[in-house]
Design an enzyme around this catalytic site. Sequence first.
Site, PDB file in Angstrom:
ATOM      1  N   GLU A 129     -39.166   6.982   1.638  1.00  0.00           N
ATOM      2  CA  GLU A 129     -38.641   8.264   2.124  1.00  0.00           C
ATOM      3  C   GLU A 129     -39.671   8.816   3.100  1.00  0.00           C
ATOM      4  O   GLU A 129     -40.768   9.199   2.712  1.00  0.00           O
ATOM      5  CB  GLU A 129     -38.386   9.223   0.961  1.00  0.00           C
ATOM      6  CG  GLU A 129     -37.485  10.370   1.354  1.00  0.00           C
ATOM      7  CD  GLU A 129     -38.226  11.678   1.471  1.00  0.00           C
ATOM      8  OE1 GLU A 129     -38.465  12.120   2.631  1.00  0.00           O
ATOM      9  OE2 GLU A 129     -38.568  12.255   0.434  1.00  0.00           O
ATOM     10  N   CYS A 188     -40.199  18.009   3.506  1.00  0.00           N
ATOM     11  CA  CYS A 188     -39.612  16.974   4.361  1.00  0.00           C
ATOM     12  C   CYS A 188     -38.177  17.289   4.744  1.00  0.00           C
ATOM     13  O   CYS A 188     -37.689  16.819   5.760  1.00  0.00           O
ATOM     14  CB  CYS A 188     -39.701  15.626   3.666  1.00  0.00           C
ATOM     15  SG  CYS A 188     -38.977  15.649   2.025  1.00  0.00           S
TER      16      CYS A 188
END
Length: 478
Positions: free
Chosen positions: A224, A258
């Site tokens: 990720e 994020c």
Amino acid sequence: MTGSILGPCVELPADVVARKIATARRAAEIWRRTSIGQRIDALTRVWESLNLRRAEGLAIIREEHGGSRLETEFLEFGSAAMLVDYFTHNARRILDDRAAWLPWYLFNKSATIRRLPRGIVGVITPWSVPFLVPFSDAFCAMLAGNAVLLKPSEWTTKTALWIETVAQATGALPEGLLSVISGAATAGEAVVDAADLVMFTGSSRTGAIVAARAAGRLTPCVLELGGKNSMIVCADAALERAAAAAVWGGLLNGGQSCVGVERVYVEARVYDAFLDQVKARFAELKTGNEACVVAARLVVASSVERLQAQLQDASRKGATVLGGHVLDPSSLRMAPALVFEATSDMRVMTEELFGPVLPVMKVERAEEAIALTNAGDTGLSASVWSADLSKAEKLASMLKVGMIGINEPGSHLAIGSLPFGGVKSSGYGRRHGDEGLLALTHAQSILVHEWPTQMIDPWWLPRRVWVIAWLRRQIGLR
Ligand code: ADP
């Protein structure tokens, strides 16, 4: 300026790392023989202990990461509580043995798919969300029957050590089932080399290095990585909600998450009205109480320099920048910045912004924003805002990203049923959701011949012509 106000942790000596890996390997062997029910009970005890000692944990997280108490509590512990609830209630459904389909002419056999743990999962995490990401990745990996070597960011190691200490103190887990390998790149490399699966969260640059190293041993990875998440506001959007979401999503976690709002595109017809609302909310921040963001404390000093350069680039190219000044360099505090009249050649619209900066750009039509979003290297998440849900869904379906919000800025990370991850240089594989938990296991396919016990299958030798002709018809070789 480099480093953080705390400084990075020290690397563990190689012999200590080797011992920790060996202990994790032994713990994995014990743990893989436990039932899902036993794992759920043990891991629930671990979570309850962390949650009970939350005040202590919050103090450590805030020392390392800054952030208001309220926001840290909700983001780190509130989201963890939601994920624990989801996975403890769904692990059996996802991980239990499953009968597999067979064609009718194999009626005397049965087939099962079993999910087996990988062994050691190497969880490598960044500093942006120091409790939730390490804890929830480790929790899911252990729920799936694995041991975990956790390599937290060198800037937020104390938080991970607290998780390890509290988990061990419960006595619910075999010794070394969850083990922290502290340090920077060298520690990360040791974890990649020891792991049977790597769960990596961090920058695209480091993610590519990790994937290449793991590939050397054919170790699978879930990655990720970075994103540049667009919020696309159509002229018919509910502007009050959209403006509030932009401010929340842009400034959440000091703008260091994020999946925060990284850039806002607004259709020209409502651009001024939207901006007025955002400005009003920014003005409120200054007089807000502890629950409102007054200034973000950044975790690493290099973020301050980079953000200042990104803001200067925007000013130089004609944008208006409100706020964004460094309030106190020694404590890495920076005022939130609103950037408007932004254009697509500015760094604030193309580069990841790891800080409290919200750039807003006018577009004639939402399709233009979609094209700009899809033209980028990353594809983590994006949101579309419109009162017309079918139009919003149609626009959203054109976006090349892993996660979409429709009239939602993106709370996917706390919702266990939703696979979380991106496409392109935002990574591959998913955490969470059924596929996230399944990825922490490998499938073992089991085919059983049941009766008659002495039967010779017709495709074995010697073959009888009439049986082969019959079989050919059943299979479809007409
Ligand atoms: P961030 O700056 O957001 O922390 P990075 O991608 O730099 O993102 O780092 C994410 C994690 O990867 C950190 O825990 C870091 O120590 C670790 N890391 C850095 N280099 C390597 C490497 N070569 N191998 C494995 N892990 C690494």
